[in-house]
Design a protein around this motif. Structure first.
Motif, short mmCIF file in Angstrom:
data_model
loop_
_atom_site.label_atom_id
_atom_site.label_comp_id
_atom_site.label_asym_id
_atom_site.label_seq_id
_atom_site.Cartn_x
_atom_site.Cartn_y
_atom_site.Cartn_z
N LEU A 8 -8.62 6.84 -11.23
CA LEU A 8 -8.77 6.89 -12.29
C LEU A 8 -7.08 5.92 -13.13
CD1 LEU A 8 -10.82 5.29 -14.06
CD2 LEU A 8 -10.61 7.77 -15.77
N ARG A 9 -6.70 6.78 -12.80
CA ARG A 9 -5.07 6.60 -13.78
C ARG A 9 -4.44 5.38 -13.29
NH1 ARG A 9 -1.00 9.46 -14.08
NH2 ARG A 9 -1.75 11.14 -12.22
N ALA A 10 -5.05 4.72 -11.63
CA ALA A 10 -4.15 4.01 -10.96
C ALA A 10 -5.40 2.92 -10.91
CB ALA A 10 -4.15 4.86 -9.03
N GLU A 11 -6.07 2.86 -11.19
CA GLU A 11 -7.28 2.49 -11.28
C GLU A 11 -7.43 1.18 -12.19
OE1 GLU A 11 -10.91 2.98 -8.67
OE2 GLU A 11 -10.47 4.27 -10.21
N MET A 44 1.27 -1.12 0.11
CA MET A 44 0.36 -0.30 0.17
C MET A 44 1.04 1.52 -0.07
SD MET A 44 -2.43 1.34 3.30
CE MET A 44 -3.87 0.07 3.03
N VAL A 45 0.54 2.41 -0.88
CA VAL A 45 1.03 3.68 -0.73
C VAL A 45 -0.51 4.66 -0.24
CG1 VAL A 45 2.06 4.96 -1.60
CG2 VAL A 45 2.32 3.50 -2.80
N ASP A 46 0.27 5.40 1.21
CA ASP A 46 -1.04 5.77 2.06
C ASP A 46 -0.19 7.15 1.88
OD1 ASP A 46 -2.74 6.90 3.85
OD2 ASP A 46 -1.57 5.80 5.73
N VAL A 47 -1.10 8.43 1.50
CA VAL A 47 -0.93 9.38 0.58
C VAL A 47 -1.19 10.45 1.87
CG1 VAL A 47 -0.27 11.41 -0.57
CG2 VAL A 47 -0.93 9.10 -0.99
N ASP A 74 -4.07 18.52 -4.00
CA ASP A 74 -3.87 18.57 -5.48
C ASP A 74 -2.23 18.15 -5.80
OD1 ASP A 74 -2.09 20.24 -3.35
OD2 ASP A 74 -2.59 22.27 -4.35
N GLN A 75 -2.01 17.34 -4.63
CA GLN A 75 -0.68 16.44 -5.09
C GLN A 75 -0.73 15.05 -5.34
OE1 GLN A 75 3.39 18.76 -4.59
NE2 GLN A 75 1.09 20.00 -4.66
N LEU A 76 -2.51 14.29 -5.21
CA LEU A 76 -2.47 13.12 -4.85
C LEU A 76 -1.97 12.92 -6.95
CD1 LEU A 76 -3.39 11.03 -3.90
CD2 LEU A 76 -6.02 11.30 -4.89
N SER A 77 -2.18 13.82 -7.99
CA SER A 77 -2.37 12.69 -9.40
C SER A 77 -0.73 12.94 -9.89
CB SER A 77 -2.44 14.37 -10.31
OG SER A 77 -1.74 13.99 -11.60
N ALA A 78 0.03 13.80 -8.86
CA ALA A 78 2.02 13.25 -9.16
C ALA A 78 2.55 12.21 -7.93
CB ALA A 78 2.16 14.41 -8.56
N VAL A 79 1.79 12.14 -6.44
CA VAL A 79 1.96 10.61 -6.31
C VAL A 79 1.45 9.34 -7.34
CG1 VAL A 79 1.51 9.75 -4.37
CG2 VAL A 79 1.92 11.47 -4.39
N LEU A 104 -7.72 11.39 4.56
CA LEU A 104 -8.66 12.35 4.98
C LEU A 104 -8.40 13.49 4.31
CD1 LEU A 104 -9.84 12.02 8.55
CD2 LEU A 104 -10.51 10.82 6.86
N THR A 105 -9.51 14.19 3.21
CA THR A 105 -9.38 14.97 2.51
C THR A 105 -8.41 14.80 1.42
OG1 THR A 105 -7.99 16.17 3.87
CG2 THR A 105 -9.71 16.94 4.63
N VAL A 106 -8.12 14.02 1.09
CA VAL A 106 -6.76 13.59 -0.24
C VAL A 106 -8.69 13.24 -1.19
CG1 VAL A 106 -4.76 12.43 -1.03
CG2 VAL A 106 -4.59 13.26 1.53
N ARG A 107 -8.22 13.58 -1.99
CA ARG A 107 -9.44 12.77 -2.66
C ARG A 107 -9.02 13.54 -4.62
NH1 ARG A 107 -15.64 11.58 -3.12
NH2 ARG A 107 -16.12 10.90 -5.77
N ASP A 108 -8.75 12.63 -5.56
CA ASP A 108 -8.73 13.37 -6.53
C ASP A 108 -8.88 11.96 -7.59
OD1 ASP A 108 -7.58 13.69 -9.26
OD2 ASP A 108 -6.48 15.46 -8.78
N ASP A 109 -10.45 11.87 -8.33
CA ASP A 109 -11.04 11.42 -8.57
C ASP A 109 -9.95 11.13 -10.10
OD1 ASP A 109 -12.32 11.55 -7.20
OD2 ASP A 109 -14.56 11.41 -7.82
N ASP A 110 -9.92 11.61 -10.65
CA ASP A 110 -8.96 11.80 -12.39
C ASP A 110 -7.22 11.13 -11.38
OD1 ASP A 110 -10.91 12.99 -13.39
OD2 ASP A 110 -10.26 15.22 -13.35
#
Length: 144
Positions: free
Chosen positions: A120-123, A80-83, A88-93, A111-117
């Motif tokens: 989707l790239r990870a999924e 697991m990678v726990d962020v 707004d940094q999730l995409s770079a992660v 908590l509060t770390v959400r970026d659906d796009d």
């Protein structure tokens, strides 16, 4: 495979927490007052092996664990990678996660770390994504 990220099935979260052994904690802090510090302490107390990732702390230790600058620097694969980064940094992660080999099974946004796009790239490559949740909250609720 593609999951709506407004709610999660308890069985899914419980399975992730049960099956995970190794966790890269991105945004780990050496400051005891920071949530990432207390969550890391909790995860260690439950028997997980935690690899803190924080470029500013690389080469030091947090809670007795060596700190790595980037996910690419980890000495072994992780489940697991726990962020702990701003949403707004999730995409770079995710960019960094997608370069890992083998890929982690789960990407978990705190908590509060959400970026659906970004999710989707990870999924799309088979990584299970959980966002806006905390394993230190879900673990006691689901696994006792």
């Amino acid at each position: 495979m593609f999951h709506p990220h407004d709610q999660y099935d308890d069985a899914l979260l419980a399975a992730i927490l049960h099956d995970t052994r190794t966790i890269a904690l991105v945004g780990a802090s050496s400051k005891p007052e920071r949530p990432s510090f207390s969550v890391m302490r909790f995860l260690l107390s439950k028997g997980y092996r935690v690899f803190p990732v924080n470029p500013g702390q690389a080469g030091k230790e947090i809670l007795g664990q060596p700190v790595y600058a980037t996910l690419a620097d980890l000495p072994e694969p992780v489940d697991m990678v726990d962020v702990f980064r701003a949403a707004d940094q999730l995409s770079a992660v995710v960019d960094d996660v997608l370069k890992m080999s083998p890929l982690p099974r789960c990407l978990w946004g705190q908590l509060t770390v959400r970026d659906d796009d970004a999710a989707l790239r990870a999924e799309m490559v088979g990584i299970t994504v959980v966002m806006d949740r905390c394993p230190a909250i879900e673990y006691p609720r689901l696994l006792g």
